[in-house]
Motif scaffolding. Structure first.
Motif, PDB file in Angstrom:
ATOM      1  N   GLN A  36      40.987  44.472  38.792  1.00  0.00           N
ATOM      2  CA  GLN A  36      40.593  43.115  39.125  1.00  0.00           C
ATOM      3  C   GLN A  36      40.401  42.350  37.823  1.00  0.00           C
ATOM      4  O   GLN A  36      39.651  42.772  36.943  1.00  0.00           O
ATOM      5  N   ALA A  37      41.080  41.226  37.718  1.00  0.00           N
ATOM      6  CA  ALA A  37      41.003  40.431  36.494  1.00  0.00           C
ATOM      7  C   ALA A  37      39.852  39.435  36.583  1.00  0.00           C
ATOM      8  O   ALA A  37      39.439  39.030  37.674  1.00  0.00           O
ATOM      9  N   THR A  38      39.318  39.034  35.439  1.00  0.00           N
ATOM     10  CA  THR A  38      38.259  38.034  35.436  1.00  0.00           C
ATOM     11  C   THR A  38      38.813  36.639  35.662  1.00  0.00           C
ATOM     12  O   THR A  38      38.078  35.741  36.063  1.00  0.00           O
ATOM     13  N   ARG A  39      40.105  36.441  35.410  1.00  0.00           N
ATOM     14  CA  ARG A  39      40.739  35.154  35.688  1.00  0.00           C
ATOM     15  C   ARG A  39      42.107  35.386  36.291  1.00  0.00           C
ATOM     16  O   ARG A  39      42.895  36.170  35.775  1.00  0.00           O
ATOM     17  N   THR A  40      42.354  34.702  37.410  1.00  0.00           N
ATOM     18  CA  THR A  40      43.651  34.785  38.070  1.00  0.00           C
ATOM     19  C   THR A  40      44.168  33.371  38.310  1.00  0.00           C
ATOM     20  O   THR A  40      43.439  32.388  38.157  1.00  0.00           O
ATOM     21  N   TRP A  41      45.451  33.286  38.752  1.00  0.00           N
ATOM     22  CA  TRP A  41      46.081  31.983  38.951  1.00  0.00           C
ATOM     23  C   TRP A  41      46.834  31.957  40.282  1.00  0.00           C
ATOM     24  O   TRP A  41      47.349  32.983  40.753  1.00  0.00           O
ATOM     25  N   VAL A  42      46.889  30.762  40.877  1.00  0.00           N
ATOM     26  CA  VAL A  42      47.740  30.522  42.042  1.00  0.00           C
ATOM     27  C   VAL A  42      48.689  29.371  41.726  1.00  0.00           C
ATOM     28  O   VAL A  42      48.392  28.509  40.895  1.00  0.00           O
ATOM     29  N   SER A  43      49.826  29.395  42.417  1.00  0.00           N
ATOM     30  CA  SER A  43      50.838  28.363  42.205  1.00  0.00           C
ATOM     31  C   SER A  43      51.582  28.132  43.508  1.00  0.00           C
ATOM     32  O   SER A  43      51.710  29.040  44.345  1.00  0.00           O
ATOM     33  N   GLY A  44      52.090  26.931  43.673  1.00  0.00           N
ATOM     34  CA  GLY A  44      52.883  26.628  44.857  1.00  0.00           C
ATOM     35  C   GLY A  44      54.154  27.443  44.944  1.00  0.00           C
ATOM     36  O   GLY A  44      54.729  27.600  46.022  1.00  0.00           O
ATOM     37  N   VAL A  45      54.598  27.996  43.831  1.00  0.00           N
ATOM     38  CA  VAL A  45      55.792  28.838  43.829  1.00  0.00           C
ATOM     39  C   VAL A  45      55.433  30.299  43.533  1.00  0.00           C
ATOM     40  O   VAL A  45      56.290  31.083  43.159  1.00  0.00           O
ATOM     41  N   ASP A  48      51.973  36.400  46.726  1.00  0.00           N
ATOM     42  CA  ASP A  48      50.775  37.233  46.787  1.00  0.00           C
ATOM     43  C   ASP A  48      51.012  38.691  46.424  1.00  0.00           C
ATOM     44  O   ASP A  48      50.056  39.456  46.275  1.00  0.00           O
ATOM     45  N   VAL A  49      52.263  39.112  46.279  1.00  0.00           N
ATOM     46  CA  VAL A  49      52.523  40.471  45.792  1.00  0.00           C
ATOM     47  C   VAL A  49      52.392  40.533  44.266  1.00  0.00           C
ATOM     48  O   VAL A  49      52.344  41.621  43.694  1.00  0.00           O
ATOM     49  N   ASN A  50      52.316  39.387  43.620  1.00  0.00           N
ATOM     50  CA  ASN A  50      52.170  39.343  42.171  1.00  0.00           C
ATOM     51  C   ASN A  50      50.762  39.767  41.746  1.00  0.00           C
ATOM     52  O   ASN A  50      49.832  39.766  42.566  1.00  0.00           O
ATOM     53  N   PRO A  51      50.560  40.049  40.469  1.00  0.00           N
ATOM     54  CA  PRO A  51      49.219  40.405  39.984  1.00  0.00           C
ATOM     55  C   PRO A  51      48.311  39.194  39.805  1.00  0.00           C
ATOM     56  O   PRO A  51      47.172  39.335  39.374  1.00  0.00           O
ATOM     57  N   CYS A  52      48.810  38.003  40.101  1.00  0.00           N
ATOM     58  CA  CYS A  52      48.043  36.757  39.977  1.00  0.00           C
ATOM     59  C   CYS A  52      47.751  36.415  38.526  1.00  0.00           C
ATOM     60  O   CYS A  52      46.731  35.777  38.217  1.00  0.00           O
ATOM     61  N   SER A  53      48.596  36.842  37.622  1.00  0.00           N
ATOM     62  CA  SER A  53      48.473  36.461  36.218  1.00  0.00           C
ATOM     63  C   SER A  53      49.052  35.060  36.043  1.00  0.00           C
ATOM     64  O   SER A  53      49.646  34.486  36.951  1.00  0.00           O
ATOM     65  N   THR A  55      51.595  34.163  34.292  1.00  0.00           N
ATOM     66  CA  THR A  55      53.054  34.188  34.345  1.00  0.00           C
ATOM     67  C   THR A  55      53.585  34.734  35.667  1.00  0.00           C
ATOM     68  O   THR A  55      54.771  34.588  35.962  1.00  0.00           O
ATOM     69  N   ALA A  56      52.718  35.363  36.461  1.00  0.00           N
ATOM     70  CA  ALA A  56      53.114  35.871  37.778  1.00  0.00           C
ATOM     71  C   ALA A  56      51.995  35.555  38.770  1.00  0.00           C
ATOM     72  O   ALA A  56      51.245  36.428  39.213  1.00  0.00           O
ATOM     73  N   PRO A  57      51.846  34.260  39.112  1.00  0.00           N
ATOM     74  CA  PRO A  57      50.714  33.833  39.940  1.00  0.00           C
ATOM     75  C   PRO A  57      50.875  34.207  41.408  1.00  0.00           C
ATOM     76  O   PRO A  57      51.974  34.521  41.876  1.00  0.00           O
ATOM     77  N   CYS A  58      49.750  34.143  42.122  1.00  0.00           N
ATOM     78  CA  CYS A  58      49.761  34.360  43.566  1.00  0.00           C
ATOM     79  C   CYS A  58      50.065  33.052  44.295  1.00  0.00           C
ATOM     80  O   CYS A  58      50.122  31.974  43.701  1.00  0.00           O
ATOM     81  N   LYS A  59      50.243  33.173  45.607  1.00  0.00           N
ATOM     82  CA  LYS A  59      50.593  32.023  46.441  1.00  0.00           C
ATOM     83  C   LYS A  59      49.365  31.386  47.093  1.00  0.00           C
ATOM     84  O   LYS A  59      49.340  30.185  47.333  1.00  0.00           O
ATOM     85  N   THR A  60      48.325  32.192  47.414  1.00  0.00           N
ATOM     86  CA  THR A  60      47.176  31.712  48.166  1.00  0.00           C
ATOM     87  C   THR A  60      45.864  32.127  47.503  1.00  0.00           C
ATOM     88  O   THR A  60      45.808  33.098  46.740  1.00  0.00           O
ATOM     89  N   LYS A  67      42.095  40.153  43.949  1.00  0.00           N
ATOM     90  CA  LYS A  67      42.505  40.622  42.628  1.00  0.00           C
ATOM     91  C   LYS A  67      41.658  40.012  41.512  1.00  0.00           C
ATOM     92  O   LYS A  67      41.972  40.155  40.331  1.00  0.00           O
ATOM     93  N   THR A  68      40.582  39.318  41.929  1.00  0.00           N
ATOM     94  CA  THR A  68      39.697  38.663  40.976  1.00  0.00           C
ATOM     95  C   THR A  68      38.328  39.329  40.998  1.00  0.00           C
ATOM     96  O   THR A  68      37.736  39.508  42.061  1.00  0.00           O
TER      97      THR A  68
END
Length: 333
Positions: A36-45, A48-53, A55-60, A67-68
């Motif tokens: 679980q990361a201390t900071r994750t990211w989401v993007s419109g593109v 959710d199978v991504n690690p939410c980094s 460069t590889a953000p999640c969808k929702t 993962k946070t």
């Protein structure tokens, strides 16, 4: 020669295996620690199978929250709709300026059911129930349990379901003391014909609430701000400052109690074009008003059933259908 090479080769092989196992163990440690990361990211593109980094953000938001780490932050990379989410731990969601959106048709936008020691921050979110069609939002933000909830620079609208829902922000903790801080936020188009509010604070059981509302705009709801201690043995205490509470079909500011303390200090605030500017209803209600204006309401001040309105001599209460009167007036210091 073969006999010498055999034992030597075996020894080298055993050492190689040990080194390999040690390397795997060293690699496994960081992987487990960073599950679980201390900071994750989401993007419109994102996906959710991504690690939410970054460069590889999640969808929702729902995909990112698992993962946070507790106490971490979910940031928004670009504008988009990131879905409803339930929060069960300390976390920050959002960014400023507002990029993240949640469409909560027929459901709650954000549900907070965290521990009494947890702090949840929602920042720069657009939480919207559909304002056309038959499907409406239940509540924009529903707080069941938490220590502190901060709502900063958000836009919450379109929650038109009937009671007990239909609120922009609905705090209903059943135990402990919730601290709710709302700043720089617009709440509109919330509530049904005779129920619901932009902000409804209504603890039950032994729950209490301490509320700080600053620089908020609460317009075109059923009620604007409702602090309600009728269902708790605890108390509801709050401040409302630098705000505009207008164009609500019922009361702009509605304070209720059946005996428990329900108090509010209002300063530098406008309440206009509501059915009621300020209602103080029930024993235990104490509303103190300083440097504020109540204009063009059906009734400006209304104190009923033992409720108290204490007005400093620097307020403007005029141009209402019935101006009403405070229960006491004191000179400002």
């Amino acid at each position: 020669m073969v006999g010498l090479i055999g034992p030597l080769g075996g020894k080298i092989m055993r050492q190689t295996i040990k080194i390999g196992l040690l390397a795997l163990a060293l690699l496994a440690g960081p992987i487990a620690a960073h599950a679980q990361a201390t900071r994750t990211w989401v993007s419109g593109v994102g996906d959710d199978v991504n690690p939410c980094s970054r460069t590889a953000p999640c969808k929702t938001f729902a995909g990112a929250i698992s993962k946070t780490a507790a106490g971490g932050e979910i940031d928004v990379l670009d504008p988009g709709g990131f879905g409803a989410v339930t929060i069960t731990k300390s976390i920050i969601i959002g960014t400023d300026p507002a990029l993240g959106g949640t469409l909560n048709a027929g459901t709650n936008g954000v549900v907070i059911n965290a521990a009494s020691t947890d702090t949840v921050t929602l920042r720069g979110l657009v939480i919207m129930g559909p304002i056309v069609g038959v499907s409406t939002g239940l509540n924009g933000v529903r707080i069941l349990s938490a220590g502190t909830v901060n709502v900063e620079n958000c836009y919450i609208y379109g929650n038109r379901s009937a009671a007990p829902n239909g609120n922009g922000i609905y705090a209903q903790n059943t135990a402990n003391t919730l601290r709710l801080n709302v700043t720089g936020t617009l709440l509109s188009e919330n509530g049904a014909a005779s129920s619901g509010a932009g902000i409804l604070v209504q603890p039950t059981g032994s729950g209490s609430a301490i509320v700080a509302l600053d620089n908020i705009t609460v317009i075109n709801n059923s009620r604007g701000v409702q602090l309600d201690a009728t269902s708790t043995s605890g108390s509801v205490k709050g401040t409302l400052s630098n705000s505009n509470i207008s164009n609500n079909t019922l009361a702009g500011i509605h304070i209720l109690s059946a005996g428990s303390v329900s108090s509010v200090y209002i300063t530098d605030t406008i309440s206009s074009n509501n059915a009621g500017g300020l209602n103080a209803i029930g024993a235990g209600v104490a509303a103190s008003v300083n440097r504020s204006s109540f204009f063009a309401n059906g009734i400006g001040f209304q104190a009923l059933s033992g409720g108290q309105i204490q007005s400093y001599a620097n307020n403007s209460v005029n141009g209402n259908g019935v101006d009403g009167a405070p229960t006491s007036t004191i000179a400002p210091k």
